[in-house]
Write a protein that holds these residues in place. Sequence first.
Motif, PDB file in Angstrom:
ATOM      1  N   THR A 190      55.739   7.703  13.534  1.00 42.63           N
ATOM      2  CA  THR A 190      56.125   8.982  14.105  1.00 42.63           C
ATOM      3  C   THR A 190      55.633  10.068  13.161  1.00 42.63           C
ATOM      4  OG1 THR A 190      58.084   8.027  15.114  1.00 42.63           O
ATOM      5  CG2 THR A 190      58.073  10.416  14.809  1.00 42.63           C
ATOM      6  N   LEU A 191      54.970  11.048  13.711  1.00 44.14           N
ATOM      7  CA  LEU A 191      54.463  12.158  12.911  1.00 44.14           C
ATOM      8  C   LEU A 191      55.169  13.423  13.378  1.00 44.14           C
ATOM      9  CD1 LEU A 191      52.385  13.192  10.840  1.00 44.14           C
ATOM     10  CD2 LEU A 191      50.801  13.487  12.751  1.00 44.14           C
ATOM     11  N   ARG A 192      55.897  14.037  12.483  1.00 43.23           N
ATOM     12  CA  ARG A 192      56.616  15.264  12.833  1.00 43.23           C
ATOM     13  C   ARG A 192      55.774  16.456  12.398  1.00 43.23           C
ATOM     14  NH1 ARG A 192      60.257  11.462  11.998  1.00 43.23           N
ATOM     15  NH2 ARG A 192      62.142  11.360  13.261  1.00 43.23           N
ATOM     16  N   THR A 193      55.505  17.349  13.315  1.00 47.31           N
ATOM     17  CA  THR A 193      54.719  18.538  13.035  1.00 47.31           C
ATOM     18  C   THR A 193      55.549  19.778  13.332  1.00 47.31           C
ATOM     19  OG1 THR A 193      53.809  18.556  15.276  1.00 47.31           O
ATOM     20  CG2 THR A 193      52.534  17.375  13.613  1.00 47.31           C
ATOM     21  N   ALA A 230      48.680  24.285  17.834  1.00 49.02           N
ATOM     22  CA  ALA A 230      47.270  24.305  17.426  1.00 49.02           C
ATOM     23  C   ALA A 230      46.586  23.001  17.834  1.00 49.02           C
ATOM     24  CB  ALA A 230      47.152  24.526  15.921  1.00 49.02           C
ATOM     25  N   LEU A 231      47.269  21.880  17.666  1.00 43.17           N
ATOM     26  CA  LEU A 231      46.722  20.586  18.067  1.00 43.17           C
ATOM     27  C   LEU A 231      46.541  20.536  19.586  1.00 43.17           C
ATOM     28  CD1 LEU A 231      45.845  17.723  17.304  1.00 43.17           C
ATOM     29  CD2 LEU A 231      48.266  17.051  17.381  1.00 43.17           C
ATOM     30  N   ARG A 232      47.512  21.049  20.310  1.00 34.64           N
ATOM     31  CA  ARG A 232      47.428  21.071  21.778  1.00 34.64           C
ATOM     32  C   ARG A 232      46.217  21.899  22.220  1.00 34.64           C
ATOM     33  NH1 ARG A 232      52.459  22.258  22.851  1.00 34.64           N
ATOM     34  NH2 ARG A 232      52.979  20.130  23.374  1.00 34.64           N
ATOM     35  N   SER A 241      42.818  13.932  24.187  1.00 33.04           N
ATOM     36  CA  SER A 241      44.265  13.904  24.006  1.00 33.04           C
ATOM     37  C   SER A 241      44.621  14.398  22.607  1.00 33.04           C
ATOM     38  CB  SER A 241      44.802  12.479  24.186  1.00 33.04           C
ATOM     39  OG  SER A 241      44.376  11.651  23.108  1.00 33.04           O
ATOM     40  N   MET A 242      45.865  14.836  22.462  1.00 31.40           N
ATOM     41  CA  MET A 242      46.331  15.251  21.143  1.00 31.40           C
ATOM     42  C   MET A 242      46.259  14.079  20.165  1.00 31.40           C
ATOM     43  SD  MET A 242      49.522  17.717  22.265  1.00 31.40           S
ATOM     44  CE  MET A 242      50.291  17.655  20.670  1.00 31.40           C
ATOM     45  N   LEU A 259      44.068  11.452  15.430  1.00 25.37           N
ATOM     46  CA  LEU A 259      43.495  10.259  14.808  1.00 25.37           C
ATOM     47  C   LEU A 259      42.115  10.547  14.217  1.00 25.37           C
ATOM     48  CD1 LEU A 259      44.549   7.501  17.356  1.00 25.37           C
ATOM     49  CD2 LEU A 259      45.469   7.891  15.056  1.00 25.37           C
ATOM     50  N   ALA A 260      41.316  11.357  14.910  1.00 28.69           N
ATOM     51  CA  ALA A 260      40.002  11.739  14.376  1.00 28.69           C
ATOM     52  C   ALA A 260      40.168  12.529  13.084  1.00 28.69           C
ATOM     53  CB  ALA A 260      39.217  12.540  15.412  1.00 28.69           C
ATOM     54  N   ALA A 261      41.155  13.412  13.054  1.00 30.74           N
ATOM     55  CA  ALA A 261      41.407  14.204  11.849  1.00 30.74           C
ATOM     56  C   ALA A 261      41.822  13.307  10.685  1.00 30.74           C
ATOM     57  CB  ALA A 261      42.480  15.257  12.123  1.00 30.74           C
ATOM     58  N   ILE A 262      42.651  12.322  10.956  1.00 22.02           N
ATOM     59  CA  ILE A 262      43.063  11.379   9.917  1.00 22.02           C
ATOM     60  C   ILE A 262      41.858  10.597   9.409  1.00 22.02           C
ATOM     61  CG2 ILE A 262      44.394   9.272   9.479  1.00 22.02           C
ATOM     62  CD1 ILE A 262      46.518  10.470  11.446  1.00 22.02           C
ATOM     63  N   ASP A 263      41.025  10.115  10.324  1.00 17.20           N
ATOM     64  CA  ASP A 263      39.824   9.370   9.928  1.00 17.20           C
ATOM     65  C   ASP A 263      38.899  10.224   9.066  1.00 17.20           C
ATOM     66  OD1 ASP A 263      40.703   7.131  11.294  1.00 17.20           O
ATOM     67  OD2 ASP A 263      39.456   7.522  13.077  1.00 17.20           O
ATOM     68  N   GLU A 264      38.701  11.479   9.461  1.00 15.53           N
ATOM     69  CA  GLU A 264      37.835  12.380   8.696  1.00 15.53           C
ATOM     70  C   GLU A 264      38.416  12.655   7.311  1.00 15.53           C
ATOM     71  OE1 GLU A 264      36.950  15.923  10.946  1.00 15.53           O
ATOM     72  OE2 GLU A 264      36.369  14.727  12.688  1.00 15.53           O
ATOM     73  N   TYR A 265      39.715  12.854   7.231  1.00 14.10           N
ATOM     74  CA  TYR A 265      40.388  13.086   5.955  1.00 14.10           C
ATOM     75  C   TYR A 265      40.188  11.902   5.013  1.00 14.10           C
ATOM     76  CZ  TYR A 265      44.190  13.594   2.593  1.00 14.10           C
ATOM     77  OH  TYR A 265      44.928  13.671   1.436  1.00 14.10           O
ATOM     78  N   ILE A 266      40.412  10.707   5.530  1.00 14.06           N
ATOM     79  CA  ILE A 266      40.266   9.500   4.709  1.00 14.06           C
ATOM     80  C   ILE A 266      38.816   9.339   4.266  1.00 14.06           C
ATOM     81  CG2 ILE A 266      40.369   6.964   4.763  1.00 14.06           C
ATOM     82  CD1 ILE A 266      42.885   7.355   6.597  1.00 14.06           C
ATOM     83  N   ALA A 267      37.865   9.565   5.172  1.00 16.88           N
ATOM     84  CA  ALA A 267      36.445   9.443   4.823  1.00 16.88           C
ATOM     85  C   ALA A 267      36.065  10.440   3.736  1.00 16.88           C
ATOM     86  CB  ALA A 267      35.579   9.651   6.066  1.00 16.88           C
TER      87      ALA A 267
END
Length: 68
Positions: free
Chosen positions: A4-7, A14-16, A25-26, A31-39
């Motif tokens: 669960t991610l609380r924002t 902003a995500l919407r 989809s949000m 998930l793309a943002a998380i992948d980019e952050y990790i990369a």
Amino acid sequence: MGMTLRTSDEQTEALRRQAAAEGRSMQAVALAAIDEYIARRTHKAMVADALQRVVREEAGVLERLRDA
């Protein structure tokens, strides 16, 4: 594995908006943002490790360049 991610309201809105602008989809955008952050973090760590190795292995050359 799920989580669960609380924002904040602002983050959610902003995500919407971003998801709507991309026609995704949000969840897909998040998930793309998380992948980019990790990369980015992984790449940054690899670059830092490589720099330290070069500084260590080429200390003599770097010293001569400094004195030139």
